[in-house]
Design an enzyme around this catalytic site. Sequence first.
Site, PDB file in Angstrom:
ATOM      1  N   ARG A 125      -0.505  -9.265  13.959  1.00 13.38           N
ATOM      2  CA  ARG A 125      -1.113  -8.181  12.872  1.00 13.38           C
ATOM      3  C   ARG A 125      -1.806  -8.904  11.943  1.00 13.38           C
ATOM      4  O   ARG A 125      -3.147  -8.129  11.494  1.00 13.38           O
ATOM      5  CB  ARG A 125      -0.165  -7.197  12.101  1.00 13.38           C
TER       6      ARG A 125
ATOM      7  N   ARG B  99      -9.713   0.807   8.129  1.00 19.51           N
ATOM      8  CA  ARG B  99      -9.386  -0.609   8.404  1.00 19.51           C
ATOM      9  C   ARG B  99     -10.296  -1.284   8.969  1.00 19.51           C
ATOM     10  O   ARG B  99     -10.133  -2.702   9.261  1.00 19.51           O
ATOM     11  CB  ARG B  99      -8.015  -0.601   9.340  1.00 19.51           C
TER      12      ARG B  99
ATOM     13  N   LYS C 293       0.810  -1.274   0.075  1.00 22.42           N
ATOM     14  CA  LYS C 293      -0.012   0.186  -0.071  1.00 22.42           C
ATOM     15  C   LYS C 293       0.883   1.352  -0.040  1.00 22.42           C
ATOM     16  O   LYS C 293       0.669   2.233  -0.909  1.00 22.42           O
ATOM     17  CB  LYS C 293      -0.884   0.172   1.276  1.00 22.42           C
TER      18      LYS C 293
ATOM     19  N   ARG D  45      11.575  -5.446   5.092  1.00 16.57           N
ATOM     20  CA  ARG D  45      11.042  -4.125   4.817  1.00 16.57           C
ATOM     21  C   ARG D  45      12.112  -3.245   5.496  1.00 16.57           C
ATOM     22  O   ARG D  45      12.540  -3.182   6.622  1.00 16.57           O
ATOM     23  CB  ARG D  45       9.866  -3.872   5.256  1.00 16.57           C
TER      24      ARG D  45
ATOM     25  N   ARG E  52      11.330  -1.449  11.312  1.00 16.96           N
ATOM     26  CA  ARG E  52      10.183  -1.339  12.271  1.00 16.96           C
ATOM     27  C   ARG E  52      10.042  -2.412  13.222  1.00 16.96           C
ATOM     28  O   ARG E  52      10.314  -3.455  13.001  1.00 16.96           O
ATOM     29  CB  ARG E  52       8.790  -1.079  11.631  1.00 16.96           C
TER      30      ARG E  52
HETATM   31  P1  ADP Z   1       1.375  -1.500   7.387  1.00 11.29           P
HETATM   32  O1  ADP Z   1       2.005  -0.517   6.457  1.00 11.29           O
HETATM   33  O2  ADP Z   1       2.434  -2.715   7.867  1.00 11.29           O
HETATM   34  O3  ADP Z   1       0.083  -2.061   6.834  1.00 11.29           O
HETATM   35  P2  ADP Z   1       0.832   0.761   9.078  1.00 11.29           P
HETATM   36  O4  ADP Z   1       1.940   1.595   9.031  1.00 11.29           O
HETATM   37  O5  ADP Z   1      -0.013   1.188   8.026  1.00 11.29           O
HETATM   38  O6  ADP Z   1       0.990  -0.795   9.016  1.00 11.29           O
HETATM   39  O7  ADP Z   1       0.247   0.813  10.561  1.00 11.29           O
HETATM   40  C1  ADP Z   1       1.005   0.381  11.532  1.00 11.29           C
HETATM   41  C2  ADP Z   1       0.123   0.289  12.845  1.00 11.29           C
HETATM   42  O8  ADP Z   1      -0.671   1.544  13.017  1.00 11.29           O
HETATM   43  C3  ADP Z   1      -1.085  -0.891  12.674  1.00 11.29           C
HETATM   44  O9  ADP Z   1      -0.466  -2.192  13.000  1.00 11.29           O
HETATM   45  C4  ADP Z   1      -1.971  -0.452  13.780  1.00 11.29           C
HETATM   46  O10 ADP Z   1      -1.615  -0.639  15.035  1.00 11.29           O
HETATM   47  C5  ADP Z   1      -1.920   1.217  13.726  1.00 11.29           C
HETATM   48  N1  ADP Z   1      -2.858   1.656  12.654  1.00 11.29           N
HETATM   49  C6  ADP Z   1      -2.577   2.253  11.387  1.00 11.29           C
HETATM   50  N2  ADP Z   1      -3.711   2.273  10.716  1.00 11.29           N
HETATM   51  C7  ADP Z   1      -4.617   2.079  11.726  1.00 11.29           C
HETATM   52  C8  ADP Z   1      -6.247   2.201  11.541  1.00 11.29           C
HETATM   53  N3  ADP Z   1      -6.842   2.878  10.037  1.00 11.29           N
HETATM   54  N4  ADP Z   1      -6.902   1.732  12.240  1.00 11.29           N
HETATM   55  C9  ADP Z   1      -6.495   1.207  13.479  1.00 11.29           C
HETATM   56  N5  ADP Z   1      -5.009   1.042  13.597  1.00 11.29           N
HETATM   57  C10 ADP Z   1      -4.407   1.663  12.843  1.00 11.29           C
HETATM   58  P1  ADP Z   2       2.202  -1.941   3.154  1.00 13.74           P
HETATM   59  O1  ADP Z   2       1.991  -0.234   3.196  1.00 13.74           O
HETATM   60  O2  ADP Z   2       1.097  -2.413   2.481  1.00 13.74           O
HETATM   61  O3  ADP Z   2       2.358  -2.340   4.447  1.00 13.74           O
HETATM   62  P2  ADP Z   2       4.989  -1.650   1.913  1.00 13.74           P
HETATM   63  O4  ADP Z   2       4.772  -0.599   0.707  1.00 13.74           O
HETATM   64  O5  ADP Z   2       5.560  -0.975   2.892  1.00 13.74           O
HETATM   65  O6  ADP Z   2       3.443  -2.476   2.310  1.00 13.74           O
HETATM   66  O7  ADP Z   2       5.738  -2.782   1.031  1.00 13.74           O
HETATM   67  C1  ADP Z   2       6.251  -3.737   2.116  1.00 13.74           C
HETATM   68  C2  ADP Z   2       7.441  -4.651   1.920  1.00 13.74           C
HETATM   69  O8  ADP Z   2       7.309  -5.031   0.269  1.00 13.74           O
HETATM   70  C3  ADP Z   2       8.554  -3.338   1.636  1.00 13.74           C
HETATM   71  O9  ADP Z   2       9.689  -4.134   1.777  1.00 13.74           O
HETATM   72  C4  ADP Z   2       8.170  -3.156   0.001  1.00 13.74           C
HETATM   73  O10 ADP Z   2       9.582  -2.580  -0.534  1.00 13.74           O
HETATM   74  C5  ADP Z   2       8.046  -4.421  -0.625  1.00 13.74           C
HETATM   75  N1  ADP Z   2       7.211  -4.549  -1.822  1.00 13.74           N
HETATM   76  C6  ADP Z   2       6.214  -3.517  -2.217  1.00 13.74           C
HETATM   77  N2  ADP Z   2       5.624  -4.212  -3.261  1.00 13.74           N
HETATM   78  C7  ADP Z   2       6.129  -5.053  -3.841  1.00 13.74           C
HETATM   79  C8  ADP Z   2       6.107  -5.660  -4.913  1.00 13.74           C
HETATM   80  N3  ADP Z   2       4.992  -5.357  -5.993  1.00 13.74           N
HETATM   81  N4  ADP Z   2       6.623  -6.634  -5.056  1.00 13.74           N
HETATM   82  C9  ADP Z   2       7.729  -7.374  -4.066  1.00 13.74           C
HETATM   83  N5  ADP Z   2       8.058  -6.415  -3.143  1.00 13.74           N
HETATM   84  C10 ADP Z   2       7.180  -5.371  -2.800  1.00 13.74           C
END
Ligand code: ADP
Ligand code: ADP
Length: 225
Positions: A172, A89, A14, A128, A161
């Site tokens: 998660r 979410r 994302k 990551r 992270r």
């Molecule tokens: P990821 O990129 O791995 O999906 P995020 O960076 O979006 O994780 O979110 C990190 C943490 O922040 C989540 O595991 C949750 O604890 C909190 N968080 C983020 N967005 C939301 C949301 N929309 N609702 C509830 N908790 C959230």
């Molecule tokens: P999210 O915000 O959904 O948690 P991230 O954008 O942070 O996901 O991506 C999670 C990990 O996967 C990062 O290390 C990123 O570089 C890698 N990644 C993202 N998109 C791809 C893809 N299409 N193929 C392989 N690795 C990816």
Amino acid sequence: MKVFVMIGAPGAGKGTQAAILSERLGLPHVASGDLFREAVRLDTRLGREARRYMDRGALVPDSIVVRMIEERLDAPDAAAGVILDGFPRTRPQAEALDLALGRRGARVDAALYVGVPEEELVRRLSGRWLCRSGGHVYNEVSNPPAVPGVCDVDGSELYQRDDDRPETVRARLEQQLPPMYDVIDHYTTQGVLVAVDGGQPIEAVTDALLRAVAHPAGPGRSEAA
Ligand code: ADP
Ligand code: ADP
């Protein structure tokens, strides 16, 4: 106001895609996780509250998240629209967003679901790396920086992270996937859900997303091919 919502499991890509779309579409990238991490870093009241949940891989309570995002929607740079990443979410968050946008004469134009198999998510998150200043995202396997530990874009230090450790990743996924399916259901009913195959290389996912946002909403679309 144009509003795009990115939906996907932790590690689906994302943030990676929202950053690219933000540049291509000229809309700010609003990531709820980044807003929380900034609040934690600044040790604000919001940050201290959110941290209790984030450390365990749990979702922060809806009321806290909704208030934070509503405030962000009122910032001047969001007047033309936003790309929301990581919000909503849960179904109550999606309903609160509909109301908040309705009050501003807007709606969700498209909900972009980036689907990735669960085994791949764990692999992606364990590799990551993020940059300290701009949140640029790397992966030691699929998307490495030119110099290990250094951001290609701004030269700042890269870090991993705490919640990307395998035990927290499992927590998660367990806690966050069921409510994510409710959100998908919400936008499917509204006819604005677009599903793309997030298992493809980054550029192919971007192409599918750009194709999807270029076309007006229609029910049950899939840009997965
Ligand atoms: P990821 O990129 O791995 O999906 P995020 O960076 O979006 O994780 O979110 C990190 C943490 O922040 C989540 O595991 C949750 O604890 C909190 N968080 C983020 N967005 C939301 C949301 N929309 N609702 C509830 N908790 C959230
Ligand atoms: P999210 O915000 O959904 O948690 P991230 O954008 O942070 O996901 O991506 C999670 C990990 O996967 C990062 O290390 C990123 O570089 C890698 N990644 C993202 N998109 C791809 C893809 N299409 N193929 C392989 N690795 C990816």
